[in-house]
Design a protein around this motif. Structure first.
Motif, short mmCIF file in Angstrom:
data_model
loop_
_atom_site.label_atom_id
_atom_site.label_comp_id
_atom_site.label_asym_id
_atom_site.label_seq_id
_atom_site.Cartn_x
_atom_site.Cartn_y
_atom_site.Cartn_z
N SER A 29 0.85 -1.19 0.00
CA SER A 29 0.00 0.00 0.00
C SER A 29 0.88 1.24 0.00
O SER A 29 2.11 1.15 -0.01
CB SER A 29 -0.93 -0.01 1.21
N THR A 30 0.27 2.40 0.06
CA THR A 30 1.04 3.64 0.00
C THR A 30 1.83 3.83 1.29
O THR A 30 1.43 3.40 2.36
CB THR A 30 0.12 4.86 -0.22
N ILE A 31 2.92 4.54 1.17
CA ILE A 31 3.86 4.68 2.27
C ILE A 31 3.54 5.90 3.15
O ILE A 31 4.24 6.16 4.12
CB ILE A 31 5.29 4.79 1.66
N ASN A 32 2.47 6.60 2.84
CA ASN A 32 2.17 7.88 3.49
C ASN A 32 2.33 7.90 5.00
O ASN A 32 3.03 8.73 5.54
CB ASN A 32 0.76 8.35 3.13
N THR A 33 1.67 7.01 5.73
CA THR A 33 1.74 7.06 7.19
C THR A 33 2.47 5.88 7.81
O THR A 33 2.64 5.83 9.02
CB THR A 33 0.33 7.11 7.79
N ALA A 34 2.92 4.94 7.03
CA ALA A 34 3.50 3.71 7.58
C ALA A 34 4.77 3.93 8.38
O ALA A 34 5.08 3.15 9.27
CB ALA A 34 3.77 2.70 6.47
N TYR B 223 8.26 1.83 -1.31
CA TYR B 223 9.24 1.00 -0.63
C TYR B 223 10.30 1.87 0.03
O TYR B 223 10.64 2.93 -0.48
CB TYR B 223 9.93 0.06 -1.62
N LEU B 224 10.82 1.41 1.15
CA LEU B 224 12.01 2.00 1.76
C LEU B 224 13.14 1.00 1.55
O LEU B 224 13.08 -0.13 2.04
CB LEU B 224 11.83 2.22 3.26
N TYR B 225 14.15 1.40 0.81
CA TYR B 225 15.28 0.51 0.55
C TYR B 225 16.31 0.64 1.65
O TYR B 225 16.79 1.72 1.95
CB TYR B 225 15.94 0.85 -0.79
N LEU B 226 16.64 -0.49 2.26
CA LEU B 226 17.72 -0.55 3.25
C LEU B 226 19.04 -0.81 2.54
O LEU B 226 20.08 -0.35 2.95
CB LEU B 226 17.45 -1.67 4.26
N LYS B 227 18.96 -1.59 1.47
CA LYS B 227 20.15 -1.95 0.71
C LYS B 227 19.72 -2.29 -0.70
O LYS B 227 18.72 -2.97 -0.90
CB LYS B 227 20.81 -3.15 1.37
N GLU C 148 23.43 -9.43 -6.92
CA GLU C 148 22.31 -8.58 -6.57
C GLU C 148 22.00 -8.78 -5.09
O GLU C 148 21.96 -9.91 -4.61
CB GLU C 148 21.10 -9.00 -7.40
N ASP C 149 21.83 -7.69 -4.36
CA ASP C 149 21.47 -7.75 -2.95
C ASP C 149 20.49 -6.61 -2.69
O ASP C 149 20.85 -5.45 -2.80
CB ASP C 149 22.71 -7.63 -2.07
N ILE C 150 19.25 -6.98 -2.36
CA ILE C 150 18.19 -5.99 -2.16
C ILE C 150 17.51 -6.28 -0.84
O ILE C 150 17.14 -7.42 -0.57
CB ILE C 150 17.15 -6.06 -3.30
N SER C 151 17.33 -5.25 -0.02
CA SER C 151 16.55 -5.35 1.21
C SER C 151 15.64 -4.15 1.26
O SER C 151 16.10 -3.03 1.08
CB SER C 151 17.45 -5.36 2.45
N PHE C 152 14.35 -4.38 1.50
CA PHE C 152 13.42 -3.26 1.56
C PHE C 152 12.29 -3.51 2.54
O PHE C 152 12.00 -4.65 2.89
CB PHE C 152 12.87 -2.93 0.16
N LEU C 153 11.67 -2.41 2.97
CA LEU C 153 10.48 -2.43 3.82
C LEU C 153 9.32 -1.94 2.97
O LEU C 153 9.49 -1.02 2.16
CB LEU C 153 10.62 -1.48 4.99
N ALA C 154 8.15 -2.54 3.19
CA ALA C 154 6.97 -2.11 2.44
C ALA C 154 5.74 -2.21 3.34
O ALA C 154 5.52 -3.24 3.97
CB ALA C 154 6.77 -2.99 1.21
N PRO C 155 4.95 -1.13 3.42
CA PRO C 155 3.68 -1.23 4.15
C PRO C 155 2.69 -2.05 3.32
O PRO C 155 2.62 -1.89 2.10
CB PRO C 155 3.24 0.22 4.28
N LEU C 156 1.96 -2.94 3.98
CA LEU C 156 1.01 -3.80 3.28
C LEU C 156 -0.41 -3.37 3.58
O LEU C 156 -0.69 -2.78 4.62
CB LEU C 156 1.23 -5.26 3.69
N ASP C 157 -1.33 -3.67 2.66
CA ASP C 157 -2.72 -3.26 2.84
C ASP C 157 -3.45 -4.06 3.91
O ASP C 157 -4.57 -3.71 4.28
CB ASP C 157 -3.48 -3.32 1.51
N ASN C 158 -2.84 -5.11 4.47
CA ASN C 158 -3.48 -5.87 5.54
C ASN C 158 -2.97 -5.42 6.92
O ASN C 158 -3.00 -6.18 7.88
CB ASN C 158 -3.25 -7.37 5.33
N ASN C 159 -2.50 -4.17 7.01
CA ASN C 159 -2.06 -3.55 8.26
C ASN C 159 -0.79 -4.19 8.81
O ASN C 159 -0.61 -4.27 10.01
CB ASN C 159 -3.18 -3.59 9.30
N ARG C 160 0.06 -4.66 7.94
CA ARG C 160 1.34 -5.24 8.32
C ARG C 160 2.49 -4.49 7.64
O ARG C 160 2.28 -3.77 6.68
CB ARG C 160 1.42 -6.71 7.91
#
Length: 187
Positions: A31-36, A117-121, A138-150
């Motif tokens: 979902s959108t990153i606005n408030t996550a 997404y917020l990319y950590l790496k 390739e090495d990718i780490s990211f955070l993402a807000p999900l629409d199921n409140n996770r």
């Protein structure tokens, strides 16, 4: 010979992964990153997900502390702690742990925002020598807000090596999800 040359030029492009492609394995859509990441609280213990890629479950604190820039070891935080995530305008994610109403510890990690997404790496490297050798890392780490409140966190790494017509690949993936919770605190 031209076909082989073009094939070796196209394979590295195909091998590169995007966060959107990788995030299809989360239990909810991104979902959108606005408030996550504006001071929201998340459980430190991972939520149950139907598809787990690793045997070990990583706490949110332990997962994020891996990306700290300083060498000091991170304090051990209990599994039932609550973690607050706050994205700072200067591209830092502030991570703070609470137990009941007590602040236990905090640290910052460098990150960058890209879409939802917020990319950590995010590292990609390629060494092409047509027909003879090529390597993609390739090495990718990211955070993402999900629409199921996770909150979903993914770490993906891949190392592909081709020498002449023989190839090998080593791919690893970790997916964890953490429940958003409400927490009344004075911090």
């Amino acid at each position: 010979m031209r076909i082989i040359f073009l094939l070796f030029l196209c394979i590295p492009i195909i091998g590169c992964s995007s966060a959107r492609k990788l995030s299809k394995d989360f239990s909810g859509k991104v979902s959108t990153i606005n408030t996550a990441f504006e001071g929201e609280y998340y459980s430190n213990k991972p939520a149950e997900i139907k598809q787990r890629f690793t045997v070990k479950e990583y706490t949110l604190w332990d997962f994020l502390s891996f990306y700290k820039s300083d060498i000091d070891s991170t304090e051990k935080i209990p599994d039932d702690a609550i973690i607050r995530l706050t994205f700072q305008p200067d591209s830092y994610l502030e991570v703070t742990a609470f137990k009941e109403n007590d602040k236990l510890s905090s640290f910052s990690i460098s990150t960058r925002k890209e879409g939802n997404y917020l990319y950590l790496k995010k590292n990609r490297s390629m060494v092409p020598i047509p027909v003879v050798y090529f390597q993609i890392k390739e090495d990718i780490s990211f955070l993402a807000p999900l629409d199921n409140n996770r909150l979903g966190i993914m770490n993906y790494n891949d190392n592909t090596l081709w020498i002449l017509f023989f190839g090998a690949s080593n791919t690893g993936r970790t997916i964890e999800e953490y429940e958003r919770i409400s927490f009344d605190s004075h911090y």
